[in-house]
Design a protein around this motif. Structure first.
Motif, PDB file in Angstrom:
ATOM      1  N   ARG A   1      40.697  37.597  43.040  1.00 17.55           N
ATOM      2  CA  ARG A   1      39.560  37.857  42.148  1.00 17.55           C
ATOM      3  C   ARG A   1      38.231  37.633  42.859  1.00 17.55           C
ATOM      4  NH1 ARG A   1      38.271  34.101  38.402  1.00 17.55           N
ATOM      5  NH2 ARG A   1      38.355  32.716  40.200  1.00 17.55           N
ATOM      6  N   ASP A   2      38.126  36.534  43.586  1.00 13.28           N
ATOM      7  CA  ASP A   2      36.884  36.238  44.294  1.00 13.28           C
ATOM      8  C   ASP A   2      36.577  37.313  45.335  1.00 13.28           C
ATOM      9  OD1 ASP A   2      36.757  33.958  42.764  1.00 13.28           O
ATOM     10  OD2 ASP A   2      37.424  32.600  44.368  1.00 13.28           O
TER      11      ASP A   2
ATOM     12  N   THR B   1      40.754  46.507  36.109  1.00 16.69           N
ATOM     13  CA  THR B   1      41.611  45.575  36.843  1.00 16.69           C
ATOM     14  C   THR B   1      41.315  45.566  38.338  1.00 16.69           C
ATOM     15  OG1 THR B   1      43.346  46.083  35.238  1.00 16.69           O
ATOM     16  CG2 THR B   1      44.028  44.914  37.204  1.00 16.69           C
ATOM     17  N   LYS B   2      40.649  46.589  38.831  1.00 18.89           N
ATOM     18  CA  LYS B   2      40.469  46.762  40.282  1.00 18.89           C
ATOM     19  C   LYS B   2      39.939  45.509  40.978  1.00 18.89           C
ATOM     20  CE  LYS B   2      41.731  51.123  40.135  1.00 18.89           C
ATOM     21  NZ  LYS B   2      43.021  51.588  40.707  1.00 18.89           N
ATOM     22  N   PRO B   3      38.900  44.854  40.457  1.00 20.40           N
ATOM     23  CA  PRO B   3      38.402  43.661  41.172  1.00 20.40           C
ATOM     24  C   PRO B   3      39.413  42.516  41.239  1.00 20.40           C
ATOM     25  CG  PRO B   3      36.701  44.539  39.736  1.00 20.40           C
ATOM     26  CD  PRO B   3      37.968  45.253  39.375  1.00 20.40           C
TER      27      PRO B   3
ATOM     28  N   PHE C   1      34.996  38.148  34.922  1.00 19.53           N
ATOM     29  CA  PHE C   1      36.338  37.983  35.487  1.00 19.53           C
ATOM     30  C   PHE C   1      36.774  36.525  35.608  1.00 19.53           C
ATOM     31  CE2 PHE C   1      34.837  42.133  36.949  1.00 19.53           C
ATOM     32  CZ  PHE C   1      35.905  42.941  36.562  1.00 19.53           C
ATOM     33  N   TYR C   2      36.129  35.646  34.858  1.00 16.69           N
ATOM     34  CA  TYR C   2      36.438  34.213  34.929  1.00 16.69           C
ATOM     35  C   TYR C   2      36.787  33.682  33.539  1.00 16.69           C
ATOM     36  CZ  TYR C   2      34.106  34.581  39.456  1.00 16.69           C
ATOM     37  OH  TYR C   2      33.751  34.960  40.728  1.00 16.69           O
ATOM     38  N   MET C   3      37.827  32.876  33.465  1.00 15.17           N
ATOM     39  CA  MET C   3      38.253  32.250  32.209  1.00 15.17           C
ATOM     40  C   MET C   3      37.755  30.809  32.193  1.00 15.17           C
ATOM     41  SD  MET C   3      40.794  32.606  29.540  1.00 15.17           S
ATOM     42  CE  MET C   3      42.314  33.222  30.213  1.00 15.17           C
TER      43      MET C   3
ATOM     44  N   ARG D   1      50.192  27.589  44.123  1.00 13.70           N
ATOM     45  CA  ARG D   1      50.071  28.734  45.022  1.00 13.70           C
ATOM     46  C   ARG D   1      49.732  30.008  44.245  1.00 13.70           C
ATOM     47  NH1 ARG D   1      54.525  30.773  49.590  1.00 13.70           N
ATOM     48  NH2 ARG D   1      53.018  32.014  50.805  1.00 13.70           N
ATOM     49  N   ILE D   2      50.364  30.198  43.095  1.00  9.83           N
ATOM     50  CA  ILE D   2      50.064  31.354  42.251  1.00  9.83           C
ATOM     51  C   ILE D   2      48.599  31.326  41.832  1.00  9.83           C
ATOM     52  CG2 ILE D   2      50.490  32.396  39.981  1.00  9.83           C
ATOM     53  CD1 ILE D   2      53.421  31.405  40.244  1.00  9.83           C
ATOM     54  N   ASN D   3      48.159  30.182  41.345  1.00  8.64           N
ATOM     55  CA  ASN D   3      46.780  30.028  40.883  1.00  8.64           C
ATOM     56  C   ASN D   3      45.788  30.313  42.007  1.00  8.64           C
ATOM     57  OD1 ASN D   3      44.558  29.047  39.175  1.00  8.64           O
ATOM     58  ND2 ASN D   3      44.605  27.237  40.481  1.00  8.64           N
ATOM     59  N   GLU D   4      46.003  29.714  43.159  1.00 11.80           N
ATOM     60  CA  GLU D   4      45.073  29.893  44.274  1.00 11.80           C
ATOM     61  C   GLU D   4      45.042  31.346  44.743  1.00 11.80           C
ATOM     62  OE1 GLU D   4      46.315  27.101  47.206  1.00 11.80           O
ATOM     63  OE2 GLU D   4      45.321  25.389  46.239  1.00 11.80           O
ATOM     64  N   THR D   5      46.192  31.996  44.767  1.00 13.23           N
ATOM     65  CA  THR D   5      46.264  33.372  45.234  1.00 13.23           C
ATOM     66  C   THR D   5      45.547  34.326  44.283  1.00 13.23           C
ATOM     67  OG1 THR D   5      48.363  32.963  46.361  1.00 13.23           O
ATOM     68  CG2 THR D   5      47.840  35.251  45.838  1.00 13.23           C
ATOM     69  N   LEU D   6      45.792  34.181  42.995  1.00  9.34           N
ATOM     70  CA  LEU D   6      45.158  35.064  42.013  1.00  9.34           C
ATOM     71  C   LEU D   6      43.652  34.842  41.961  1.00  9.34           C
ATOM     72  CD1 LEU D   6      47.803  34.819  39.153  1.00  9.34           C
ATOM     73  CD2 LEU D   6      47.461  36.717  40.753  1.00  9.34           C
TER      74      LEU D   6
END
Length: 269
Positions: A200-201, A12-14, A235-237, A191-196
């Motif tokens: 990740r990036d 989960t770290k990244p 790490f990408y869906m 906002r949730i989507n962009e933040t998460l």
């Protein structure tokens, strides 16, 4: 303040590398065990959580995936293995690592689909040793899989490799989901989507520094941990991951490991 929760595991770290600072003034982050996060999300004590795919299936009618950040694999995953003391077709009992319900379901789906096996399952408690278990095969995840015990095993499966070869699709271990009432506001969902996704990036760009920070405590070299992040995990869906997720749900439902979607339990079940 929205309440976010993520599993406190190495893989989960990244995804959470910069999440705390990105949530400043509008959200909080708590790291915990997968089972606790799933329960707290279902009970309304969390708003958004990174939960195992099997836990998502169990409340899918009430949850929405809110990010394309995920923990997945497109081949060998290294940290999820099935070690068998007998030829795979002869397995009658399998000990399932208590640390992951998704990997436990994944192992049972693969044994059923590839060999028409429905072995008796017994627990493999955290803190116990594989040598102490009276089972034909043992499912190991995380550190235990990355440092498998010495012993006589006739076959060792990397479950990520087996899934991807059998289905020709990726496997999704965990994803960010929210209760549907949290996503009713389009601006909040964005906002949730962009933040998460941004967190990740950031993490993907920092594989090397994360590996340097975490490797010693995991008994790994910096190079091994960097390779784990960069080559074993994804790490990408994307569309492939969503197709793999749908197939996993279908196969898990077929052997009774998750409820049919039409009668999935509500958030307070």
């Amino acid at each position: 303040m929205l309440r976010f929760g993520a599993v406190s595991y190495l893989n989960t770290k990244p995804l959470v590398e910069t999440l705390d600072e990105r949530l400043m003034n509008w959200g909080t982050l708590r790291l915990d065990l997968p089972s606790r996060l799933a329960s707290d999300l279902a009970n309304g004590e969390l708003d958004v959580a990174l939960i195992p795919s099997v836990e998502y299936f169990r409340n899918q009618a009430d949850y929405e995936i809110v990010s394309n950040a995920a923990i997945a694999c497109r081949g060998p995953v290294w940290s999820v293995r099935l070690l068998s003391r007998v030829p795979i077709p002869e397995i009658q009992t399998v000990a399932l690592d208590e640390g992951s319900r998704t990997s436990a379901a994944m192992a049972q789906v693969l044994l059923s689909e590839m060999h028409s096996l429905r072995p008796k399952t017994v627990p493999f408690p955290i803190g116990s040793e594989a040598a102490d278990l009276d089972a034909d095969a043992v499912l190991m995840i995380g550190d235990r899989a990355m440092h498998p015990p010495h012993g006589t095993y006739q076959e060792i499966w990397d479950l990520g490799d087996r899934w991807c070869r059998w289905t020709e699709l990726p496997f999704v271990f965990a994803m960010w989901v929210a209760r549907r009432e949290v996503t009713e506001d389009p601006k909040q969902l964005e906002r949730i989507n962009e933040t998460l996704n941004a967190s990740r990036d950031d993490g993907v760009q920092r594989f090397e520094s994360i590996a340097i920070r975490e490797a010693a405590s995991q008994g790994l070299t910096n190079e091994d941990l960097h390779r784990y992040f960069a080559e074993n995990l994804h790490f990408y869906m994307g569309p492939g991951e969503r197709s793999g997720l749908a197939l996993f749900r279908k196969k898990a439902e077929a052997i009774g490991l998750v409820p049919p979607l039409s009668v999935a339990p509500g958030p307070n079940a």
